[in-house]
Design a protein around this motif. Structure first.
Motif, PDB file in Angstrom:
ATOM      1  N   ALA A   1       0.696  -1.389  -0.061  1.00  0.00           N
ATOM      2  CA  ALA A   1      -0.082   0.068   0.171  1.00  0.00           C
ATOM      3  C   ALA A   1       1.142   1.327  -0.219  1.00  0.00           C
ATOM      4  CB  ALA A   1      -1.168   0.251   1.351  1.00  0.00           C
ATOM      5  N   PRO A   2       0.242   2.622  -0.316  1.00  0.00           N
ATOM      6  CA  PRO A   2       1.125   3.721  -0.939  1.00  0.00           C
ATOM      7  C   PRO A   2       1.593   4.050   0.531  1.00  0.00           C
ATOM      8  CG  PRO A   2      -0.870   4.082  -2.124  1.00  0.00           C
ATOM      9  CD  PRO A   2      -0.873   2.544  -1.080  1.00  0.00           C
ATOM     10  N   GLY A   3       2.394   4.854   1.068  1.00  0.00           N
ATOM     11  CA  GLY A   3       3.383   5.245   2.213  1.00  0.00           C
ATOM     12  C   GLY A   3       1.891   5.934   2.630  1.00  0.00           C
ATOM     13  N   GLY A   4       1.371   6.038   3.932  1.00  0.00           N
ATOM     14  CA  GLY A   4       0.791   7.321   4.272  1.00  0.00           C
ATOM     15  C   GLY A   4      -1.138   6.712   4.550  1.00  0.00           C
ATOM     16  N   PHE A   5      -1.108   5.191   3.733  1.00  0.00           N
ATOM     17  CA  PHE A   5      -2.920   5.048   3.068  1.00  0.00           C
ATOM     18  C   PHE A   5      -2.985   4.050   4.320  1.00  0.00           C
ATOM     19  CE2 PHE A   5      -5.491   1.512   1.390  1.00  0.00           C
ATOM     20  CZ  PHE A   5      -6.327   1.819   0.869  1.00  0.00           C
ATOM     21  N   ILE A   6      -2.480   3.412   5.166  1.00  0.00           N
ATOM     22  CA  ILE A   6      -2.658   2.881   6.295  1.00  0.00           C
ATOM     23  C   ILE A   6      -2.904   4.227   7.485  1.00  0.00           C
ATOM     24  CG2 ILE A   6      -2.723   0.994   7.921  1.00  0.00           C
ATOM     25  CD1 ILE A   6      -2.374   0.135   5.177  1.00  0.00           C
ATOM     26  N   ILE A   7      -2.243   4.568   7.859  1.00  0.00           N
ATOM     27  CA  ILE A   7      -2.895   6.178   8.335  1.00  0.00           C
ATOM     28  C   ILE A   7      -2.354   5.349   9.990  1.00  0.00           C
ATOM     29  CG2 ILE A   7      -4.658   7.447   9.034  1.00  0.00           C
ATOM     30  CD1 ILE A   7      -6.475   6.892   7.043  1.00  0.00           C
ATOM     31  N   HIS A   8      -0.822   5.492   9.709  1.00  0.00           N
ATOM     32  CA  HIS A   8       0.591   4.920  10.904  1.00  0.00           C
ATOM     33  C   HIS A   8       1.394   5.316  11.626  1.00  0.00           C
ATOM     34  CE1 HIS A   8      -1.952   0.716  12.272  1.00  0.00           C
ATOM     35  NE2 HIS A   8      -3.046   2.225  12.156  1.00  0.00           N
ATOM     36  N   GLU A   9       1.041   6.851   9.970  1.00  0.00           N
ATOM     37  CA  GLU A   9       2.501   7.499  10.451  1.00  0.00           C
ATOM     38  C   GLU A   9       3.059   7.986  11.701  1.00  0.00           C
ATOM     39  OE1 GLU A   9      -0.225   9.575   6.673  1.00  0.00           O
ATOM     40  OE2 GLU A   9      -0.495   8.588   9.101  1.00  0.00           O
ATOM     41  N   VAL A  10       4.224   7.291  11.771  1.00  0.00           N
ATOM     42  CA  VAL A  10       5.059   8.487  12.835  1.00  0.00           C
ATOM     43  C   VAL A  10       6.507   8.395  12.681  1.00  0.00           C
ATOM     44  CG1 VAL A  10       4.075   6.816  14.324  1.00  0.00           C
ATOM     45  CG2 VAL A  10       5.970   5.664  13.084  1.00  0.00           C
ATOM     46  N   GLY A  11       6.946   8.502  12.974  1.00  0.00           N
ATOM     47  CA  GLY A  11       8.438   9.118  13.254  1.00  0.00           C
ATOM     48  C   GLY A  11       8.046  10.794  12.283  1.00  0.00           C
ATOM     49  N   GLY A  12       9.598  11.187  12.138  1.00  0.00           N
ATOM     50  CA  GLY A  12       9.440  13.261  12.077  1.00  0.00           C
ATOM     51  C   GLY A  12      10.357  13.833  12.844  1.00  0.00           C
ATOM     52  N   ALA A  13      10.182  13.420  14.440  1.00  0.00           N
ATOM     53  CA  ALA A  13      11.276  14.122  15.098  1.00  0.00           C
ATOM     54  C   ALA A  13      11.151  13.367  16.183  1.00  0.00           C
ATOM     55  CB  ALA A  13       9.242  15.594  15.570  1.00  0.00           C
ATOM     56  N   ARG A  14      12.248  12.703  15.891  1.00  0.00           N
ATOM     57  CA  ARG A  14      12.667  11.513  16.588  1.00  0.00           C
ATOM     58  C   ARG A  14      13.366  11.580  17.943  1.00  0.00           C
ATOM     59  NH1 ARG A  14      17.163   7.355  13.772  1.00  0.00           N
ATOM     60  NH2 ARG A  14      18.772   9.610  13.596  1.00  0.00           N
ATOM     61  N   MET A  15      12.877  11.380  19.298  1.00  0.00           N
ATOM     62  CA  MET A  15      13.313  11.104  20.089  1.00  0.00           C
ATOM     63  C   MET A  15      14.891  10.689  20.179  1.00  0.00           C
ATOM     64  SD  MET A  15      11.491   8.815  22.943  1.00  0.00           S
ATOM     65  CE  MET A  15      10.327   9.205  23.467  1.00  0.00           C
ATOM     66  N   GLY A  16      15.691  11.163  20.905  1.00  0.00           N
ATOM     67  CA  GLY A  16      17.040   9.906  21.097  1.00  0.00           C
ATOM     68  C   GLY A  16      17.615  11.153  22.737  1.00  0.00           C
ATOM     69  N   ALA A  17      19.622   9.917  22.403  1.00  0.00           N
ATOM     70  CA  ALA A  17      19.747  10.183  23.254  1.00  0.00           C
ATOM     71  C   ALA A  17      21.335  11.072  22.914  1.00  0.00           C
ATOM     72  CB  ALA A  17      21.047   8.956  23.433  1.00  0.00           C
ATOM     73  N   ASP A  18      21.220  12.031  22.042  1.00  0.00           N
ATOM     74  CA  ASP A  18      22.247  12.792  21.075  1.00  0.00           C
ATOM     75  C   ASP A  18      21.443  13.633  20.128  1.00  0.00           C
ATOM     76  OD1 ASP A  18      24.432  13.766  19.896  1.00  0.00           O
ATOM     77  OD2 ASP A  18      25.546  11.900  20.153  1.00  0.00           O
ATOM     78  N   ALA A  19      21.775  15.125  20.786  1.00  0.00           N
ATOM     79  CA  ALA A  19      20.921  15.852  20.175  1.00  0.00           C
ATOM     80  C   ALA A  19      21.306  16.421  18.714  1.00  0.00           C
ATOM     81  CB  ALA A  19      21.336  17.137  21.495  1.00  0.00           C
ATOM     82  N   ARG A  20      22.535  15.733  18.135  1.00  0.00           N
ATOM     83  CA  ARG A  20      22.869  15.491  17.117  1.00  0.00           C
ATOM     84  C   ARG A  20      22.122  14.980  16.248  1.00  0.00           C
ATOM     85  NH1 ARG A  20      29.526  14.967  18.394  1.00  0.00           N
ATOM     86  NH2 ARG A  20      27.967  13.280  19.936  1.00  0.00           N
ATOM     87  N   SER A  21      21.960  13.874  16.923  1.00  0.00           N
ATOM     88  CA  SER A  21      20.684  12.990  16.199  1.00  0.00           C
ATOM     89  C   SER A  21      19.297  12.518  15.777  1.00  0.00           C
ATOM     90  CB  SER A  21      21.393  11.908  16.262  1.00  0.00           C
ATOM     91  OG  SER A  21      21.854  10.826  16.858  1.00  0.00           O
ATOM     92  N   SER A  22      19.037  13.546  17.101  1.00  0.00           N
ATOM     93  CA  SER A  22      17.257  13.157  16.927  1.00  0.00           C
ATOM     94  C   SER A  22      16.981  14.721  17.775  1.00  0.00           C
ATOM     95  CB  SER A  22      17.385  11.903  18.358  1.00  0.00           C
ATOM     96  OG  SER A  22      17.838  13.009  19.430  1.00  0.00           O
ATOM     97  N   VAL A  23      15.141  14.631  17.855  1.00  0.00           N
ATOM     98  CA  VAL A  23      14.688  16.390  17.667  1.00  0.00           C
ATOM     99  C   VAL A  23      14.497  16.329  19.417  1.00  0.00           C
ATOM    100  CG1 VAL A  23      12.693  17.584  16.976  1.00  0.00           C
ATOM    101  CG2 VAL A  23      14.019  16.107  15.267  1.00  0.00           C
ATOM    102  N   THR A  24      14.187  15.306  19.869  1.00  0.00           N
ATOM    103  CA  THR A  24      13.662  15.450  21.301  1.00  0.00           C
ATOM    104  C   THR A  24      14.519  14.275  21.983  1.00  0.00           C
ATOM    105  OG1 THR A  24      12.623  13.500  22.090  1.00  0.00           O
ATOM    106  CG2 THR A  24      11.139  15.742  20.067  1.00  0.00           C
ATOM    107  N   ASN A  25      14.319  14.263  23.475  1.00  0.00           N
ATOM    108  CA  ASN A  25      15.190  13.439  24.608  1.00  0.00           C
ATOM    109  C   ASN A  25      14.200  12.534  24.821  1.00  0.00           C
ATOM    110  OD1 ASN A  25      13.718  15.038  26.200  1.00  0.00           O
ATOM    111  ND2 ASN A  25      15.018  15.583  27.866  1.00  0.00           N
ATOM    112  N   GLU A  26      14.410  11.457  25.837  1.00  0.00           N
ATOM    113  CA  GLU A  26      13.595  10.099  26.019  1.00  0.00           C
ATOM    114  C   GLU A  26      12.257  10.938  26.370  1.00  0.00           C
ATOM    115  OE1 GLU A  26      15.084   8.415  29.796  1.00  0.00           O
ATOM    116  OE2 GLU A  26      16.734   9.432  29.962  1.00  0.00           O
ATOM    117  N   TRP A  27      12.773  12.481  26.974  1.00  0.00           N
ATOM    118  CA  TRP A  27      10.883  12.428  27.600  1.00  0.00           C
ATOM    119  C   TRP A  27       9.842  13.524  26.801  1.00  0.00           C
ATOM    120  CZ3 TRP A  27      10.344  10.050  32.084  1.00  0.00           C
ATOM    121  CH2 TRP A  27      12.143   9.713  33.066  1.00  0.00           C
ATOM    122  N   CYS A  28       9.827  13.201  25.488  1.00  0.00           N
ATOM    123  CA  CYS A  28       9.820  13.937  24.410  1.00  0.00           C
ATOM    124  C   CYS A  28      10.002  15.848  24.489  1.00  0.00           C
ATOM    125  CB  CYS A  28       8.055  13.911  24.990  1.00  0.00           C
ATOM    126  SG  CYS A  28       7.712  12.197  24.725  1.00  0.00           S
TER     127      CYS A  28
END
Length: 567
Positions: A492-519
């Motif tokens: 199915a095309p991307g977005g068709f299942i309506i389970h879009e996630v990601g785009g502002a991923r959390m992480g342990a390093d500010a250089r490779s992620s958008v939020t920390n473990e607490w969002c």
């Protein structure tokens, strides 16, 4: 310390009744937290914050909606325009509870190139039926969390028998529908230990919900509050606390930031008047859905944040994922001409197949990583205008008495299998503000999507097709259409299942992620993202329960930081 600001009068309707929805023109300015969005993430965030006394303003882009009064609970398909069938502006059928659109939202175009205790808390609050099966990668819930599942349908029993012969397990599904009333005495203390006020509010909300009547498709909404909806589960107790105001028709387009780099509030457009408005608070929580939260952040550009807000890593919008999906349908003679019965049930989702091929996968025999679960539909549901559509492949085409006889014969004998699989995140699946300058009807720049499936997802989709065809064959049935061996055609095309996630991923390093473990965004300490945007992977499970668990956990963190005056 109290989180309550100074009390202020609440708006009333003309007849003096309390009016929970505040107009964009008359909102107050003294809020602890602004929550953008009222769905699973926004509703859960607001609920948790209000239960502990934080003053919250919720901004919702959609209109005010009441499940109790607007749900077409017992209307039959013939009572709806065109018999309730799908139309371009109601892609899931006339009775679907989606207020505006389906995959397309009116006025909102987009552009494309080619072991956490919070899970237990959420299940106890919203009500989830199912069983603990002790299966790998299908964690059991804690004792007392799950409600008993509904009885299987005739088609469920047949699928279980025949799929079992192929080594494919079928177990009771997990779904947020009340098969019996929630335990309003035991659950609230487990949800809010040491907080009598929150326990009282949640208990009252639980008592107001009725068990499922097995009469109406869940996607219509539920006037007795048997299924989970944010507006019937999260928002009523939050409103009853007196600490939540909701402004609907508020199209948030930007987070505002002060000279100190802290968020000061949000700018939004009143969809009814077109006026630009501003709301201020100590903390801003984006919970507008993964892609919309990313759009707001990317549009929040300034001299301080030229790439968009919270985007010092350059990863905002990247690693976007959706569930891998593929479908095969068929017809089973063993299910023909069954006697009439009520099989509306919980939309026919009593059972499902968890991923079962770990050993083959580990042995390298599948050609793809990760896995998928199987959802399927069958049963003798309320007939509609589409009940006999497309049966010419079985009948050869007929009319009159023979047509009526064939409709009765084949009614309820169709099965459809849908795979829901895990996508491995990759940097080439991303969204950005459209460089061509496309805007929505309110003048807000829209997203352009770039989607990239890897060979893992394509092979997974092809495997789904083969598996579904094998199950239908084992049931003595025949497949409708072509079984695709090419994963690019099967998926199915991307977005068709309506389970879009990601785009502002959390992480342990500010250089490779958008939020920390607490969002909490690395760049702006009082700005949080609590929806699916923070996901770093997308399991084959549907994401809503995890979204709510993460939102609850993040809200608890916000409350703790506010008490320490760190926010």
């Amino acid at each position: 310390m109290s989180l309550r600001p100074q009390p202020r009068p609440r708006l009333s309707a003309d007849n003096g009744a309390v009016m929970p929805f505040v107009s964009a023109d008359e909102q107050g300015s003294s809020y602890d937290v602004i929550v953008v969005g009222s769905g699973a993430a926004g509703g859960q965030s607001a609920y948790t914050l209000c239960m502990d006394g934080a003053k919250v303003l919720m901004l919702e882009a959609g209109r005010s909606y009441s499940a109790e009064s607007e749900t077409p609970m017992f209307q039959t398909p013939d009572a709806a325009p065109l018999g309730g069938v799908a139309t371009p502006d109601k892609v899931f059928g006339f009775y679907d509870a989606t207020v505006d659109g389906g995959w397309q939202v009116p006025g909102e175009p987009y552009v494309r190139t080619t072991e956490d205790p919070y899970y237990d808390k959420v299940e106890l609050l919203i009500g989830v039926y199912g069983t603990n099966e002790g299966r790998e990668n299908t964690p059991d819930s804690s004792p007392g969390c799950l409600l008993p599942p509904p009885a299987p349908l005739v088609s469920d029993l047949l699928v279980k028998q025949r799929a079992g012969r192929l080594g494919i397990p079928l177990i009771p599904g997990h779904r947020a529908v009340l098969t019996r009333a929630l335990d309003h005495k035991r659950n609230p203390p487990r949800l809010h230990p040491g907080n009598p006020s929150a326990q009282k509010l949640s208990a009252e909300a639980m008592r107001s919900r009725g068990a499922c009547l097995w009469a109406t498709p869940c996607n219509r909404g539920c006037s007795v509050r048997a299924n989970y909806q944010s507006i019937t589960v999260h928002l009523p107790p939050a409103l009853a606390s007196g600490d939540l105001d909701i402004t609907t028709d508020a199209m948030v387009y930007e987070v505002t930031v002060g000279r100190d780099g802290h968020a000061t509030g949000v700018n939004f457009i009143d969809r009814k008047t077109g006026r630009q408005r501003h709301a201020a608070a100590r903390v801003v929580v984006l919970a507008a859905s993964a892609c919309e939260s990313v759009r707001i952040l990317l549009n929040s550009r300034s001299a301080q944040f030229p790439q968009g807000l919270a985007n010092s890593s350059g990863k905002l919008g990247h690693y976007l994922m959706d569930t891998v999906g593929s479908s095969v349908s068929g017809q089973v003679p063993l299910l023909e001409s069954l006697p009439p019965m009520n099989e509306d049930a919980a939309d026919g989702h009593q059972m499902y197949v968890p991923w079962w091929l770990y050993k083959k996968q580990l042995a390298g025999k599948l050609g793809f990583a990760r896995g998928y679960h199987i959802e399927y539909g069958s049963g003798r549901h309320m007939p509609g205008y589409g009940t006999a559509v497309g049966i010419e492949w079985l009948t050869g085409g007929n009319y009159g008495l023979k047509f009526k006889q064939d409709v009765r014969r084949y009614y309820g004998s169709f099965v459809s299998f849908d795979g829901r699989g895990e996508m491995i995140p990759n940097e080439n699946s991303y969204c950005e503000i459209d460089p061509g300058g496309a805007k929505d009807k309110w003048g807000i720049p829209v997203l352009r999507f770039h989607w990239k499936w890897s060979e893992h997802e394509l092979r997974q989709a092809a495997h789904m097709q083969r598996t579904f065809a094998e199950i239908i064959d084992a049931m003595g049935g025949r497949v409708q259409g072509v079984v695709e061996s090419d994963g690019a055609k099967a998926i199915a095309p991307g977005g068709f299942i309506i389970h879009e996630v990601g785009g502002a991923r959390m992480g342990a390093d500010a250089r490779s992620s958008v939020t920390n473990e607490w969002c909490q965004t690395w760049d702006v300490p009082n700005l949080f993202v609590t929806d699916g945007a923070v996901f770093v992977s997308n399991a084959d499970k549907n994401p809503t329960l995890t979204i709510m668990a993460i939102a609850w956990r993040a809200a608890d963190h916000i409350l703790a930081r506010m008490r320490r005056r760190e926010l």
